[in-house]
Design a protein around this motif. Sequence first.
Motif, PDB file in Angstrom:
ATOM      1  N   ILE A 170       0.841  -1.213   0.000  1.00  0.00           N
ATOM      2  CA  ILE A 170       0.000   0.000   0.000  1.00  0.00           C
ATOM      3  C   ILE A 170       0.869   1.254   0.000  1.00  0.00           C
ATOM      4  N   GLY A 229       3.056   4.167  -0.759  1.00  0.00           N
ATOM      5  CA  GLY A 229       3.413   4.827  -2.011  1.00  0.00           C
ATOM      6  C   GLY A 229       2.412   4.591  -3.117  1.00  0.00           C
ATOM      7  N   GLY A 230       1.333   3.850  -2.807  1.00  0.00           N
ATOM      8  CA  GLY A 230       0.328   3.593  -3.840  1.00  0.00           C
ATOM      9  C   GLY A 230      -0.719   4.685  -3.862  1.00  0.00           C
ATOM     10  N   LYS A 231      -1.643   4.550  -4.809  1.00  0.00           N
ATOM     11  CA  LYS A 231      -2.760   5.495  -4.878  1.00  0.00           C
ATOM     12  C   LYS A 231      -3.986   4.793  -4.343  1.00  0.00           C
ATOM     13  N   VAL A 232      -4.451   5.277  -3.181  1.00  0.00           N
ATOM     14  CA  VAL A 232      -5.537   4.561  -2.513  1.00  0.00           C
ATOM     15  C   VAL A 232      -6.871   5.193  -2.840  1.00  0.00           C
ATOM     16  N   GLU A 233      -7.773   4.377  -3.339  1.00  0.00           N
ATOM     17  CA  GLU A 233      -9.148   4.803  -3.572  1.00  0.00           C
ATOM     18  C   GLU A 233     -10.013   3.781  -2.843  1.00  0.00           C
ATOM     19  N   PHE A 234     -10.741   4.224  -1.823  1.00  0.00           N
ATOM     20  CA  PHE A 234     -11.490   3.249  -1.023  1.00  0.00           C
ATOM     21  C   PHE A 234     -12.768   2.830  -1.730  1.00  0.00           C
ATOM     22  N   ASN A 292     -12.751   9.221   1.351  1.00  0.00           N
ATOM     23  CA  ASN A 292     -11.533   8.434   1.528  1.00  0.00           C
ATOM     24  C   ASN A 292     -10.917   8.665   2.902  1.00  0.00           C
ATOM     25  N   LEU A 336      -2.120   4.207   4.205  1.00  0.00           N
ATOM     26  CA  LEU A 336      -3.422   4.495   3.587  1.00  0.00           C
ATOM     27  C   LEU A 336      -3.596   6.006   3.425  1.00  0.00           C
ATOM     28  N   THR A 361      -1.288   8.425   3.263  1.00  0.00           N
ATOM     29  CA  THR A 361      -0.455   8.996   2.200  1.00  0.00           C
ATOM     30  C   THR A 361      -0.972   8.549   0.836  1.00  0.00           C
ATOM     31  N   GLY A 362      -1.499   7.334   0.764  1.00  0.00           N
ATOM     32  CA  GLY A 362      -2.031   6.835  -0.503  1.00  0.00           C
ATOM     33  C   GLY A 362      -3.257   7.599  -0.940  1.00  0.00           C
ATOM     34  N   VAL A 363      -4.086   7.989   0.030  1.00  0.00           N
ATOM     35  CA  VAL A 363      -5.288   8.736  -0.295  1.00  0.00           C
ATOM     36  C   VAL A 363      -4.914  10.123  -0.804  1.00  0.00           C
ATOM     37  N   LYS A 371      -2.240  10.944  -2.362  1.00  0.00           N
ATOM     38  CA  LYS A 371      -1.531  10.897  -3.639  1.00  0.00           C
ATOM     39  C   LYS A 371      -2.537  10.548  -4.731  1.00  0.00           C
TER      40      LYS A 371
END
Lengths: 608, 275
Positions: free
Chosen positions: A374, A376-381, B2, B68, B70-72, B74
């Motif tokens: 997760i 460094g990824g792009k998180v979309e819930f 998010n 999570l 930082t991912g949100v 980005k």
Amino acid sequence: MSTLNPAMDHSGVHDHGHHELSFVQKYIFSTDHKIIGIQFLITTMLMLLVGGALALGVRWQLAFPWQNMPFFGRFFMAQGGAISPDAYTMLFTMHATVMIFLVIIPVLAGAFGNFLIPLMIGADDMAFPVLNMLSYWFMWPAIFFFGLSFFFGGGPAAGWTSYPLLSALAEAAPGSGTAQTMWLLAVTFIGVSSMMGSVNYLTTIINMRAPGMTLFRMPMTIWGMFITAILQAFALPVLTAAGFMLVADRVFDTCFFIPEGIVVNNADPTRGGGQPLLWQHLFWFYSHPAVYIMLLPAMGMVSDMLSTMCRKPLFGYKPMVYSMAAIAGLGFIVWGHHMFISGMNPALGMTFMISTMMIALPSAIKTFNWIGTIWGGKVEFNTVMLNSVAFVSMFIVGGLSGIFMAAVPVDIYIHDTYFIVAHFHYVLFGATLFGVFGAIQFWFPKMFGRMMNETVGKIHFFLTFVGFNGTFFPMHMLGVAGMPRRYADPYLHPYLEHLLPMNQFMTVCAIIMGFAQILLLGNFILSIFYGPKVGRNPWNGNGLEWFAPSPPPHGNYDVPPVVYRGPYEYSSPLVDDRDYLMQTDYLPPKEPDKESDDSENDSESKET
Amino acid sequence: MNRFWCCFFIFWPILAVLVSWYSPDMDWWFPGEPGTPIGSQIDDLFYLILVIVTVVFIGTQIALCYVLWTGVKKQKGKALFTHGSHNLEVIWTIVPSGILMFISLYQLDVWKNFRVQSTFPEAAIEAPVAEVTARQFEWRIRYPAPGKVLKLTPQPDDLYTVNDLHVPTNRPIVIQLRSGDVQHSFFVPDLRIKQDAVPGQVIPILFEVLKGGDYDLTCAELCGWGHYKMRARVLAQPESEFNDYLLGLQQEQNYDGVADEPAPSLAQQTKEVRQ
């Protein structure tokens, strides 16, 4: 070619002799791995409701002991609507049996294994399609005999572990008569079903991978299924043999498990020189690996889902594979931790403690790698992501609480208390089932060519997650307070009396969680017919399954896939117009001087 | 939305830690101070593991929510393209394995003292205080006659009770555990003792009760429909009182019903029932 399938182009390379199949051949006695997978999925979802209803019966009794159950009380007419103690033993026995043998094992290996293995490795079907069909249809005699067992003495009531002598002597309990024989028979059938599945999976994965699909280019889901199939192939015969031995003890008067001179319920003393502990050894030699059978495929699926949803390569692919193999290998030498206080040689307890502690290590490695994925990824819930993150978060709890029980001295106290109930529900429900909920949402478009509803999915996730933690987290406290498992009325004991309000709170949470599953089922069924249609690759995934049409036709691919890379090349700098690079995408070799351009492309890459 | 889910995933571990922290105050915790030396050791090990596990739990959940979060945030550009880090893998393999190895080796002594028979004090193992036979759904107790040693086979002068196990305090004692029918488990939560009773096997349990008192004895292994109601007591009392108890029991049991002295009430009742 299901009816849901948009018009297919038959001019493809697959020349299967596509004559029109009758409805029965196409949807019922189908040899198509996708239909069999969906059959498994729907069957296990129905069984999930049955197992959940049984669990709610258990929870009712613990919250409102000996009180009449509203509506469902009619099933307990003999007791005037209340659950009797022997009905209670039946409830938790059958809850565990249904959930383990008819839900979790078949939904992972049966449903997703069947559906995904050929699609993800680029095969047109399983190696043995008829065997595959039989593996599904052998589940039904098992369901039939489990169902039938309810009509004999109230149903099997020796726990899903069926320890003799309770399960060996018909006089030991009302449900230890014919019902127990039926139970053993059903377990044997489900074992045959699993065995046929695992032989098929092994052969398919070893022999039928697409060109270029080397072992280390396989997605983690396939690794999970592969290692699970190995576990099943080697552990299951032991359970089947033990089952036959117990049946022989019951029916043919042998005495594998029955010692001399035992008087149960004023019956004649037993003859023989058997050893009840032998059953525990044989049973757990299967059933501990079975815990991993119920977990590894979900671990694999979650790895794939997290990677896809975060648009990021899986962190540490090879360590993930090796740790999965380590879990499987160590899984064979830890069964004794179920028997620390069983009366086996105490010196063995030390050995099993060390091996059990060591099996926590690969689990820890996997957890760190998921977090790394997760990072460094792009998180979309979306629903898939939510369920996958819940898997990781819950698996941490389940893994850590296991350490208490792996430590032999601490296990003296918490063994067979609610602490263990909390622990395995965090692993089997908190981890595996959340993984499965995510996987249903994730691969649904591939199964039916339509999406499931996101909003309903999120509400279902929220209610299930809250209800789950409300139900199972307090169980840790119950365990520390010394509340033993499988008590119809714990409040008979003064030191447990004050725990009643807590149990009532847990039951309310369990009811919320139980009814939330209607959302899942409704969402599933309605989306088959009314969900928005999607193309081949709704998630912009890399795997071969996204290369096939949705839903895939008989034979799976309209163009035979050739694999050029691993399944996790998300956000690759090699392509700049999209953030995924499918396993089948051929990139012409670039000249060395272009490499500087690639790094520039990386920073100015566009969204797809 | 998010960010809501990020908060959601950090909220529940915080709640879990808080609930656990306040559990002892709410009486959702151990039933009481351990009444045996082994019990104190078990509790200490439990707390040791609890501390390690809590640190790992908080660490991993925070890490999870951090990535999570930082991912949100980005949402532009591509995700980080990395396949892993060999150094990190080595670190998070070696550190946990060291911790796990420490936990498991640290436990061995306690287990050895509790269960491995060769470490049992000789005096205790040679003269077990009583034999407990678990049955559906009661505990039958057999004491040797005062001044005699418990034999494996019942003797004519043995003393019997049901569901009331009297033991002397402040010395290591051994109980011989057997099962009369199916499997049971001898569980005394206050003393942190648990041992399965296996049909066909005699299993010694070693423990030392530090304080006189009345402790609940329950069954912890499914033994049939009445599993929950195998309620009994362990009554710990000083050596002299224990000996008096045995003498009294012997008197009751040997009373023939015709002697001059007033009959003990229990014997009287038994006799009346028999007639």
